[in-house]
Motif scaffolding. Structure first.
Motif, PDB file in Angstrom:
ATOM      1  N   ILE A  68      66.035  36.231  35.153  1.00  0.00           N
ATOM      2  CA  ILE A  68      67.310  36.563  35.772  1.00  0.00           C
ATOM      3  C   ILE A  68      67.040  37.220  37.117  1.00  0.00           C
ATOM      4  CG2 ILE A  68      68.618  36.830  33.620  1.00  0.00           C
ATOM      5  CD1 ILE A  68      68.266  39.869  33.966  1.00  0.00           C
ATOM      6  N   THR A  69      68.006  37.157  38.007  1.00  0.00           N
ATOM      7  CA  THR A  69      67.913  37.802  39.311  1.00  0.00           C
ATOM      8  C   THR A  69      69.029  38.831  39.420  1.00  0.00           C
ATOM      9  OG1 THR A  69      67.033  35.761  40.266  1.00  0.00           O
ATOM     10  CG2 THR A  69      67.813  37.448  41.801  1.00  0.00           C
ATOM     11  N   ILE A  70      68.657  40.062  39.788  1.00  0.00           N
ATOM     12  CA  ILE A  70      69.617  41.149  39.968  1.00  0.00           C
ATOM     13  C   ILE A  70      69.858  41.327  41.463  1.00  0.00           C
ATOM     14  CG2 ILE A  70      70.171  43.549  39.468  1.00  0.00           C
ATOM     15  CD1 ILE A  70      69.650  41.923  36.953  1.00  0.00           C
ATOM     16  N   HIS A  71      71.127  41.304  41.885  1.00  0.00           N
ATOM     17  CA  HIS A  71      71.518  41.533  43.277  1.00  0.00           C
ATOM     18  C   HIS A  71      72.365  42.805  43.340  1.00  0.00           C
ATOM     19  CE1 HIS A  71      70.685  37.246  44.539  1.00  0.00           C
ATOM     20  NE2 HIS A  71      70.856  37.078  43.240  1.00  0.00           N
ATOM     21  N   HIS A  72      72.041  43.685  44.294  1.00  0.00           N
ATOM     22  CA  HIS A  72      72.863  44.885  44.494  1.00  0.00           C
ATOM     23  C   HIS A  72      72.791  45.332  45.946  1.00  0.00           C
ATOM     24  CE1 HIS A  72      74.661  48.785  44.320  1.00  0.00           C
ATOM     25  NE2 HIS A  72      73.510  49.423  44.479  1.00  0.00           N
ATOM     26  N   ASN A  73      73.836  45.091  46.699  1.00  0.00           N
ATOM     27  CA  ASN A  73      73.986  45.604  48.056  1.00  0.00           C
ATOM     28  C   ASN A  73      72.770  45.329  48.936  1.00  0.00           C
ATOM     29  OD1 ASN A  73      76.074  46.856  49.564  1.00  0.00           O
ATOM     30  ND2 ASN A  73      74.831  48.688  49.767  1.00  0.00           N
ATOM     31  N   GLY A  74      72.218  44.136  48.819  1.00  0.00           N
ATOM     32  CA  GLY A  74      71.063  43.755  49.616  1.00  0.00           C
ATOM     33  C   GLY A  74      69.755  43.815  48.862  1.00  0.00           C
ATOM     34  N   MET A  75      69.654  44.677  47.852  1.00  0.00           N
ATOM     35  CA  MET A  75      68.448  44.725  47.021  1.00  0.00           C
ATOM     36  C   MET A  75      68.485  43.559  46.038  1.00  0.00           C
ATOM     37  SD  MET A  75      66.801  47.860  44.816  1.00  0.00           S
ATOM     38  CE  MET A  75      68.289  48.218  43.872  1.00  0.00           C
ATOM     39  N   ILE A  76      67.303  42.953  45.820  1.00  0.00           N
ATOM     40  CA  ILE A  76      67.218  41.806  44.923  1.00  0.00           C
ATOM     41  C   ILE A  76      65.870  41.825  44.225  1.00  0.00           C
ATOM     42  CG2 ILE A  76      66.533  40.382  46.905  1.00  0.00           C
ATOM     43  CD1 ILE A  76      67.601  37.954  45.426  1.00  0.00           C
ATOM     44  N   PHE A  77      65.876  41.626  42.904  1.00  0.00           N
ATOM     45  CA  PHE A  77      64.630  41.544  42.154  1.00  0.00           C
ATOM     46  C   PHE A  77      64.848  40.719  40.894  1.00  0.00           C
ATOM     47  CE2 PHE A  77      66.826  45.444  40.973  1.00  0.00           C
ATOM     48  CZ  PHE A  77      66.798  45.438  39.580  1.00  0.00           C
ATOM     49  N   THR A  78      63.758  40.232  40.318  1.00  0.00           N
ATOM     50  CA  THR A  78      63.841  39.384  39.138  1.00  0.00           C
ATOM     51  C   THR A  78      63.353  40.136  37.908  1.00  0.00           C
ATOM     52  OG1 THR A  78      61.690  38.429  39.719  1.00  0.00           O
ATOM     53  CG2 THR A  78      63.643  37.207  40.356  1.00  0.00           C
ATOM     54  N   GLU A  79      64.010  39.877  36.785  1.00  0.00           N
ATOM     55  CA  GLU A  79      63.628  40.432  35.494  1.00  0.00           C
ATOM     56  C   GLU A  79      63.604  39.299  34.469  1.00  0.00           C
ATOM     57  OE1 GLU A  79      62.617  43.332  34.671  1.00  0.00           O
ATOM     58  OE2 GLU A  79      63.274  44.728  36.231  1.00  0.00           O
ATOM     59  N   THR A  80      63.212  39.618  33.249  1.00  0.00           N
ATOM     60  CA  THR A  80      63.194  38.650  32.153  1.00  0.00           C
ATOM     61  C   THR A  80      63.929  39.243  30.974  1.00  0.00           C
ATOM     62  OG1 THR A  80      61.036  37.834  32.897  1.00  0.00           O
ATOM     63  CG2 THR A  80      61.735  37.214  30.678  1.00  0.00           C
ATOM     64  N   THR A  81      64.818  38.480  30.372  1.00  0.00           N
ATOM     65  CA  THR A  81      65.556  38.978  29.216  1.00  0.00           C
ATOM     66  C   THR A  81      64.618  39.128  28.024  1.00  0.00           C
ATOM     67  OG1 THR A  81      66.186  36.753  28.495  1.00  0.00           O
ATOM     68  CG2 THR A  81      67.702  37.894  29.978  1.00  0.00           C
ATOM     69  N   SER A  82      65.014  39.940  27.079  1.00  0.00           N
ATOM     70  CA  SER A  82      64.221  40.158  25.872  1.00  0.00           C
ATOM     71  C   SER A  82      64.302  38.943  24.957  1.00  0.00           C
ATOM     72  CB  SER A  82      64.742  41.387  25.134  1.00  0.00           C
ATOM     73  OG  SER A  82      66.033  41.111  24.589  1.00  0.00           O
ATOM     74  N   ALA A  83      63.601  39.011  23.849  1.00  0.00           N
ATOM     75  CA  ALA A  83      63.617  37.912  22.872  1.00  0.00           C
ATOM     76  C   ALA A  83      65.004  37.723  22.271  1.00  0.00           C
ATOM     77  CB  ALA A  83      62.595  38.181  21.764  1.00  0.00           C
TER      78      ALA A  83
END
Length: 332
Positions: A136-151
């Motif tokens: 998943i990609t998280i966007h917040h007011n210009g900040m952006i980073f990727t995470e992975t959902t749990s099982a």
């Protein structure tokens, strides 16, 4: 270990509206140099690089591009009665890799929530049982980073707010996602700076609070990030890192937060950005972006493109002195 390898200082050629300094230096001289302002060291004290094996040299780093602009993400705030909605992912400042996608899944139920917590952070939670172990990609007011959902298809994150009316976009590769909003009234009590990048480039924020030297108590960085409790009480700043480093070509971010409202000291906080020359980045062109909160609540951004020295310089550190603006803290 801190400074167990070389640290190099170098002057960079720029195409930009602001200046930026580069430092590459040998570990044997780190204690001497970091005990005083790098800019005050005379050029005569810097030996000239002679051959591939030369150490402790002033290098000329070419092909650096740095631009400055006021950020506007163009994302309208959702209605207060519609805290969650399905959205398509917005375009990213740092290009994401192409990921396989099965296309939108209309039967997939996604719920999300956001609430303010200590130190002007936001607890962001999402439940998407149909999307386990998914990027998943998280966007917040210009900040952006990727995470992975749990099982089980969930996430639970604490993210530094960059706007009092904070909007967070959660986007899956197939276009599914959610938008949540919350109000962070404590945000005005904190100074905040963000560095974000793509992949294994080794970028780090270093904050040296009130004249602290490298490795001392007031040096905040990845290996000594401080903690939320100390930030809330005003003792020191805190560094948080965001993004799943195990994901393919991840988007990552570091955020330095300083409690200007509860801090009782006055003085300067020196902010720098560093990256180690490694097998993964040597000889490559790498990119990063800084985001800095301004007094009027707007976000100042700078985009950096840097040509990393060849692999002969592995184990050295590039130090960018002026990518992030030092913080001036008024004492009480």
């Amino acid at each position: 270990m801190l400074r167990s390898k070389e640290i190099i200082t170098a002057a960079g050629a720029l195409v930009c509206a602001v200046g930026i300094g580069f430092v590459m230096q040998k570990s044997e001289t780190a204690q001497m140099h970091y005990g005083k302002n790098i800019d005050e060291i005379p050029a005569s004290e810097m030996p000239v690089l002679e051959g591939a094996g030369a150490k402790n040299a002033l290098l000329d780093v070419q092909e650096i591009t740095l631009t400055s602009a006021e950020f506007d993400n163009g994302i309208a705030l959702p209605d207060t009665d519609a805290e969650i909605m399905t959205v398509a992912a917005p375009a990213s400042v740092l290009a994401e890799p192409e990921m396989p996608s099965a296309g939108p899944n209309p039967a997939c139920e996604i719920t999300a929530s956001a609430r303010p917590v200590a130190a002007a952070m936001v607890e962001l939670s999402m439940d998407a049982a149909c999307m386990p172990n998914e990027r998943i990609t998280i966007h917040h007011n210009g900040m952006i980073f990727t995470e992975t959902t749990s099982a089980s298809g969930t996430i639970n994150l604490k993210i530094p707010a960059l706007a009092e009316e904070s909007v967070f976009i959660i986007a899956f590769p197939n276009g599914d996602g959610a938008v949540v909003q919350t109000t962070v009234e404590e945000l005005e009590d904190y100074d905040r700076a963000v560095l974000q990048w793509k992949g294994n480039t080794g970028f780090q924020i270093h904050a040296r609070e009130f004249g602290a030297e490298y490795g001392s108590e007031g040096h905040i960085w990845e290996e000594k990030p401080g903690d939320i409790a100390a930030a809330v009480s005003g003792e020191q700043g805190v560094l948080t890192r965001h993004g799943d480093t195990r994901a393919p070509e991840p988007l990552l971010a570091e955020v330095y937060s300083f409690p200007k409202a509860t801090n009782g000291r006055g003085g300067n906080i020196a902010l720098s950005v560093e990256t180690e020359v490694t097998e993964a980045n040597c000889g490559l062109e790498i990119e990063a972006q800084s985001l800095e909160m301004q007094p009027d609540g707007k976000i100042k951004t700078q985009n950096l493109t840097l040509a990393v020295p060849d692999c002969d310089a592995k184990g050295s550190f590039l130090v960018l002195n002026n990518l992030l603006q030092d913080l001036k803290v008024a004492g009480k």
